[in-house]
Each structure stands twice: as C-alpha cells, then as structure tokens.
Write a protein that holds these residues in place. Structure first.
Motif, PDB file in Angstrom:
ATOM      1  N   ASN A 247      -4.531  -2.129  10.933  1.00 19.01           N
ATOM      2  CA  ASN A 247      -3.786  -0.773  10.905  1.00 19.01           C
ATOM      3  C   ASN A 247      -3.552  -0.589   9.401  1.00 19.01           C
ATOM      4  O   ASN A 247      -4.010  -1.563   8.655  1.00 19.01           O
ATOM      5  N   THR A 248      -2.928   0.527   8.776  1.00 13.75           N
ATOM      6  CA  THR A 248      -2.808   0.642   7.526  1.00 13.75           C
ATOM      7  C   THR A 248      -1.508   1.411   7.712  1.00 13.75           C
ATOM      8  O   THR A 248      -0.719   1.867   8.513  1.00 13.75           O
ATOM      9  N   MET A 249      -0.628   1.294   6.372  1.00 17.50           N
ATOM     10  CA  MET A 249       0.732   1.708   6.345  1.00 17.50           C
ATOM     11  C   MET A 249       0.549   3.250   5.870  1.00 17.50           C
ATOM     12  O   MET A 249      -0.468   3.493   5.063  1.00 17.50           O
TER      13      MET A 249
ATOM     14  N   ALA B  56       2.643   3.068  14.037  1.00 17.36           N
ATOM     15  CA  ALA B  56       3.258   1.925  13.966  1.00 17.36           C
ATOM     16  C   ALA B  56       3.570   1.345  12.659  1.00 17.36           C
ATOM     17  O   ALA B  56       4.702   0.492  12.497  1.00 17.36           O
ATOM     18  N   PHE B  57       2.900   1.874  11.783  1.00 16.18           N
ATOM     19  CA  PHE B  57       3.309   1.483  10.352  1.00 16.18           C
ATOM     20  C   PHE B  57       3.559   2.486   9.243  1.00 16.18           C
ATOM     21  O   PHE B  57       2.916   2.707   8.414  1.00 16.18           O
ATOM     22  N   THR B  58       3.814   3.843   9.991  1.00 12.36           N
ATOM     23  CA  THR B  58       4.056   5.146   9.417  1.00 12.36           C
ATOM     24  C   THR B  58       5.648   5.407   8.997  1.00 12.36           C
ATOM     25  O   THR B  58       6.289   5.255  10.005  1.00 12.36           O
TER      26      THR B  58
ATOM     27  N   TYR C 266       1.843  -2.501  16.589  1.00 13.14           N
ATOM     28  CA  TYR C 266       0.738  -3.074  15.917  1.00 13.14           C
ATOM     29  C   TYR C 266      -0.100  -1.932  15.807  1.00 13.14           C
ATOM     30  O   TYR C 266      -0.602  -1.810  14.613  1.00 13.14           O
TER      31      TYR C 266
ATOM     32  N   GLN D 279       8.871  -3.469   6.951  1.00 12.32           N
ATOM     33  CA  GLN D 279       7.422  -3.580   7.972  1.00 12.32           C
ATOM     34  C   GLN D 279       7.764  -5.160   8.482  1.00 12.32           C
ATOM     35  O   GLN D 279       7.860  -6.084   7.669  1.00 12.32           O
TER      36      GLN D 279
ATOM     37  N   THR E 154       2.077  -7.456   8.243  1.00  6.19           N
ATOM     38  CA  THR E 154       1.377  -6.588   7.249  1.00  6.19           C
ATOM     39  C   THR E 154       0.249  -5.951   8.225  1.00  6.19           C
ATOM     40  O   THR E 154      -0.466  -6.633   9.151  1.00  6.19           O
ATOM     41  N   PRO E 155       0.302  -4.808   7.980  1.00 11.53           N
ATOM     42  CA  PRO E 155      -0.546  -3.798   9.123  1.00 11.53           C
ATOM     43  C   PRO E 155      -1.992  -4.416   9.020  1.00 11.53           C
ATOM     44  O   PRO E 155      -2.689  -4.275  10.268  1.00 11.53           O
ATOM     45  N   GLU E 156      -2.664  -4.517   8.011  1.00 16.03           N
ATOM     46  CA  GLU E 156      -4.151  -4.984   7.883  1.00 16.03           C
ATOM     47  C   GLU E 156      -4.555  -6.228   8.885  1.00 16.03           C
ATOM     48  O   GLU E 156      -5.474  -6.287   9.016  1.00 16.03           O
TER      49      GLU E 156
END
Ligand SMILES: CC(=O)SCCNC(=O)CCNC(=O)[C@H](O)C(C)(C)COP(=O)(O)OP(=O)(O)OC[C@H]1O[C@@H](n2cnc3c(N)ncnc32)[C@H](O)[C@@H]1OP(=O)(O)O
Ligand SMILES: CC(=O)C(=O)O
Length: 540
Positions: free
Chosen positions: A326-328, A297-299, A292, A317, A320-322
């Motif tokens: 977090n962000t992709m 984590a979202f790379t 998370y 994914q 949703t990272p947001e």
C-alpha cells in the motif's frame, strides 16, 4: 520461507461465496484461486462438491486448469449421514471424486444441533465423524474437521465438545478447527476455550471465526495466541451474514505483529494487489477502510497528523504501508493546513516547503473554497491547478480562453429528449465554435469541448470521463441550492478528479470539465514520473 508448521487456510471460494450478493462462476473461482496461491496461502477451500454442481465442476476443471505452486486444494463437505454406511454416502463419495489432497469435514460439536438439526444421537454423531474421517484418511486424504458451533457447544456441554475433538483426531484428522459459527464470541472467550481445549486434548487446533460481533479477526488472533496453528478466513472477510475473518488482515497481523511468517515477507508486498485482483473478479467491493490494504488505510486528512507525518511517517502509522503493497496518501481539505499541502504537493511530484508563502496561500485558499462548497479530497487535479497558480505567482497563461457556452434541452411528445451544447473558444488566436450532442448537458458540453480542442491538443483525446457525481449543498433549499460536481477521469496512465461549485448544476459541471482539460494541458512538475506530456508535445 513461509512458516511450514502454520496452516493459513482460505475459504473465500466456499464460505466467502455464502455472502449475500456474491455469485462466482467456475472461471471466477479459478481466477481467485490462482491469485491466492500466488500470495502464498497454504490451503484453498474450493467449495462443496456433490452438493453444489458448480463446485463439482470447479474441482473437475481444477485438475487440468489449476497449477497451484504453494497451496493445497481442499474439498469441503459434511460427515456421512446418520444410519448410512460411509462408503455408500453419495456426499462422501463426491468428496473423494473431487480428487483433492485435502478434505475438510464439517461436523457437529453442539449437542443441541446434533439432536435438533441432525436428528440423531450423540453417539451416532461421534460415529459419523470418526467413520468419515477414517474412511477419507484410508483413501489417502489429509483431513481437517471443522467443529461447527464449537464455542457455543463447549459452554452447553463441554465434555461432548471435547469428545468430538478427540474422536476426530483419533480417527486421523490432522487439525480440528474450532468454529464460531454464529459469530457471537468475544476474544477473551475464544482465548480461554482454545487454551483449555488444547490443554485437555493435546489435539492440533485451528480457528474459523465469523464476524457477527465485529471480532472475527480479533478472535482469530486470540485463538492463535492461545495455541491454534491453523487460521481460516476469506478475502476481504467475505462470508455468510456479517462475513468471516478477513484473511488479508489476519495474514498481515500474523507476519507483522506476531513475527509468524505464514507467507514470506516478500509476498506480503502483494497483499494489496491481491485484494484488488480479487475484487475485480468478485465485483463485490472491499471497504476503503479495510486494515492494511484499504485505499484509506494509510490516508491522512487531519492537518496535525500531516504536520507530524512530514517529519516521520511512523508518528501516525502503525506500520510501513509498502510492506503490504500500500502507499501513504494525504488528503487536502479544510481540515488540513500547510503540512497537508506540502505532503500532497510532494505526492504530486512538487518540491515545496510547508513554510513557504505559496504553500500558506494554497492552504488558505483550500479552506476558503471548501467553506464555499468545494471539496478537494477526490479532486486532485483541481487542487494541482490551484497549487500551480500559487507556485507560479498567479494564474498561468491559458492555452485557450472561453468566450461563451450554452446548452439547450428540447423534447416533444413521443420523441427522445435532445441535448445540444455549443462552445465558443479562442484557441491559438483563432475563434473556434463547436457543437456537441449527448444524453445530458454534461455529455453534450464534454463532446463540444473535445470537438473544439482535440484537433489542436491531441493529448486531450486520451481523456476519459469515468464518473460524475453531483451533490446539492445544504444551507440553501430546493432548486435554488448550490451544487457541487465531482468528475473522475482517466487518461490511460493516471486517474484524477476535478470539482466545480455553482448555484447552477450545469455551470458547476462546466467548471469541473474545464479543470480537467487545463489539467491535461498543464506541464507537470520537473522529474515527475507520470507527468502529463510537456506542453510542446501536448499541443502537437
Ligand atoms: C456452517 C456452514 O456454513 S457449513 C456449509 C453450509 N453450506 C451449505 O449449506 C451449502 C451447500 N448446501 C447444499 O447444497 C444443501 O443444503 C445440501 C445438499 C447440503 C443439503 O440439501 P438437502 O438435502 O436438499 O436439504 P437441506 O438443505 O434442507 O438440509 C437438510 C439436511 O441437511 C442435514 N444437515 C443439516 N445440517 C447438517 C450438517 N451440519 N452436517 C450434515 N448434515 C446436515 C439435515 O439433517 C437434513 O438432512 P435429512 O434430509 O437427511 O434430514
Ligand atoms: C464450517 C463453517 O463454515 C462454520 O462453522 O461457520
């Protein structure tokens, strides 16, 4: 609104500090408590007053310096000692003096530990638990009991382990927390023991899992699925030996996978920022691959993943990272293709299509350069320069040209080594020569470059070199091998990296230094929020 009936319990400041290398000041502990409270954690265990002087001081200062909005502060300690009256046990008195609304008592539930570690009888251990709980409840405290070694104890002597749970609850403990103290359990075992204990006692149960099998989070989830309504964990899974259940992962799992709003959904968006704030204080880094909230984590690196992510991020994914703050991100590398270049370009603020010739050329160049030793994963700035060349149809007119550079290192017996670099550049039609000194070739070259260029391009003064890494590339041997240099920078608003490769380490460094300067002077893509100042402003 958070789910009131679920007890989300943080023990970073107690069990977390039992991690090798973790040393927190009282000030640090207060700062971590404030961040966890803001996240919406229900209980914050502050330490063991009376046993650890720093923790006694923490609770003293907490009275005036901690204004908790969401969490209840918890003092942790042991039951009274064998053969001692509860009211006279100094450790128990210290728990009361901590002045917290909640106290958690660690109690033995494993017959072997009672006999060998406490060196007392099973009956006296039950009396110690019941007496201490009753005493603290009578004094107005909410009491939780951590049943130490519960799962191992349950297998050895189930009846006694259950008696401990009943004795604690009958004396007034609100929740009995089943502890996998040695961290050796697997999820199926935890699920069945929690379910059986619940069925046989009807007591409100919690879980405290260590990570020695790598299953602390899975064990915590299994316990909750089996009916536990209290979960203990620590920030980033800090803790004794292999650590505890990572409370950030547990929280996100409970909210997003089980629909249990143990913190309100809007606060979950602070999860990644809370994780970063805690590591700032502890100086104990979290794993990039942490679920998370980790930087990775979202790379996404693989080209096939990127090709699907272009169409729909959900394809690669799990959430949703947001939602967790977090962000992709996409990495460009030799494992990517046109889609990776498009996604990375979009991240950088460019509007490009994977089907365009420029993107195809950029993808091919990345593959070729990586085959020669370059690495663009952490060199976004060098990649952006390459991308711009392809989008612009060739190298851009440079604001300055390099005529020559040189570095000299000299030393004499008993004197400091001296490094001097000289750069000769053409800037706005004029030849500029500058010299820089430093503690090594890179530092000296960097100083010389700034001396030559900063008067013409004031924006360069913001450029700060933050990290320098050199790696000898395999394939060749010894001092003749090629070197890859990665340099990290920040400029007050952004962080980025550049890369250089050459058979000579100083030449590789020079490439990376130059990329950084050209990058700062590059006019960003139209509409990019954080872009570098436009050329006119940069040139002052
Ligand atoms: C599972 C967990 O992580 S629980 C939390 C563990 N945390 C800590 O241990 C950190 C704080 N600990 C300390 O500061 C010290 O160990 C103290 C103050 C608790 C005890 O210090 P000391 O009295 O010097 O003894 P020592 O550290 O050698 O521990 C042995 C004593 O603890 C007792 N003890 C051991 N395990 C336990 C327990 N689970 N509950 C209560 N007492 C215990 C032993 O019986 C022994 O007592 P005795 O001297 O009366 O026979
Ligand atoms: C209480 C505790 O920290 C444990 O049993 O692991």
């Amino acid at each position: 609104m958070a789910e009131e009936s679920f007890q989300l319990y943080d023990t970073t400041l107690r069990d977390g500090t039992q991690q090798e290398g973790m040393v927190l000041t009282v000030e640090d502990k207060l700062a971590v408590a404030r961040r966890l409270d803001a996240l919406g954690v229900g209980f914050i265990e502050g330490g063991w007053p009376g046993a650890v002087p720093k923790d006694t001081e923490f609770f003293r200062r907490a009275r005036t310096e901690l204004d908790l909005r969401n969490a209840r502060l918890v003092a942790f300690g042991a039951t009274r000692r064998p053969g001692v009256r509860t009211a006279l046990d100094p450790q128990v008195r210290a728990l009361l003096e901590a002045g917290t609304p909640v106290v958690t008592l660690v109690a033995k539930s494993h017959t072997g530990h009672v006999r060998s570690a406490l060196r007392t009888t099973l009956a006296e251990n039950l009396a110690m638990i019941a007496g201490t709980v009753r005493y603290l409840v009578h004094a107005g405290r909410r009491v939780f009991v951590d049943a130490e070694h519960y799962f191992d104890g349950y297998h050895l002597n189930r009846e006694y382990a259950l008696e401990v749970v009943r004795a604690a609850a009958e004396a007034g403990a609100e929740t009995v927390v089943l502890c996998d103290t040695n961290g050796g359990c697997l999820p199926d075992e935890v699920r069945s023991v929690v379910a059986e204990t619940l069925a046989l006692t009807g007591v409100q149960l919690g879980i405290h899992a260590h990570n020695d099998t790598g299953c602390a989070v899975a064990n915590t989830m299994a316990a909750v699925d089996a009916g536990a309504v209290h979960a203990q964990g620590t920030a980033h899974g800090y803790g004794e030996r292999c650590g505890n259940a990572d409370l950030f992962t547990v929280t996100a799992n409970l909210v997003l996978k089980r629909g249990r709003e143990v913190v309100p959904l809007e606060r979950l968006r602070d999860l990644a920022a809370t994780g970063r704030a805690v590591t700032e204080v502890t100086q104990v880094p979290a794993r990039a691959a942490a679920p998370y909230i980790g930087g990775s984590a979202f790379t996404h690196k693989a080209g096939l993943h990127a090709s699907a992510l272009r169409i729909d991020p959900d394809l690669y994914q799990h959430t949703t990272p947001e939602l967790v703050g977090n962000t992709m991100r996409t990495l460009v590398s030799d494992m990517g293709g046109r889609s990776s270049v498009e996604l990375k370009a979009r991240e950088l603020g460019y509007t490009v299509e994977a089907g365009s010739d420029a993107v195809a050329r950029a993808a091919t160049r990345v593959k070729e350069l990586e085959n020669r030793g370059y690495s663009f994963e952490s060199a976004d700035a060098s990649f952006e320069l390459l991308l711009r060349e392809e989008l612009d149809g060739g190298p851009r007119p440079r604001l300055f040209e390099v005529e020559s550079w040189s570095v000299g290192v000299s030393g004499a017996q008993g004197t400091q080594v001296r490094t001097e670099a000289t750069v000769r550049l053409t800037v706005q039609g004029r030849t500029v020569t500058a010299t820089g000194h430093g503690n090594g070739p890179v530092n000296a070259l960097d100083t010389a470059l700034h001396t030559a260029l900063d008067p013409c391009f004031p924006s360069l003064a913001r450029l700060e070199l933050t990290d320098y890494r050199v790696r000898v590339l395999s394939g060749e041997t010894g001092s003749g091998a090629a070197a890859r240099v990665l340099i990290s920078y920040r400029d007050g608003r952004r962080r980025w990296g550049t890369v250089g490769v050459d058979g000579n380490t100083t030449a590789a460094s020079w490439q990376a230094l130059l990329d950084a300067v050209h990058y700062v002077l590059l006019d960003g893509p139209p509409g990019r929020a954080d872009d570098a100042p436009p050329l006119a402003a940069a040139t002052g």
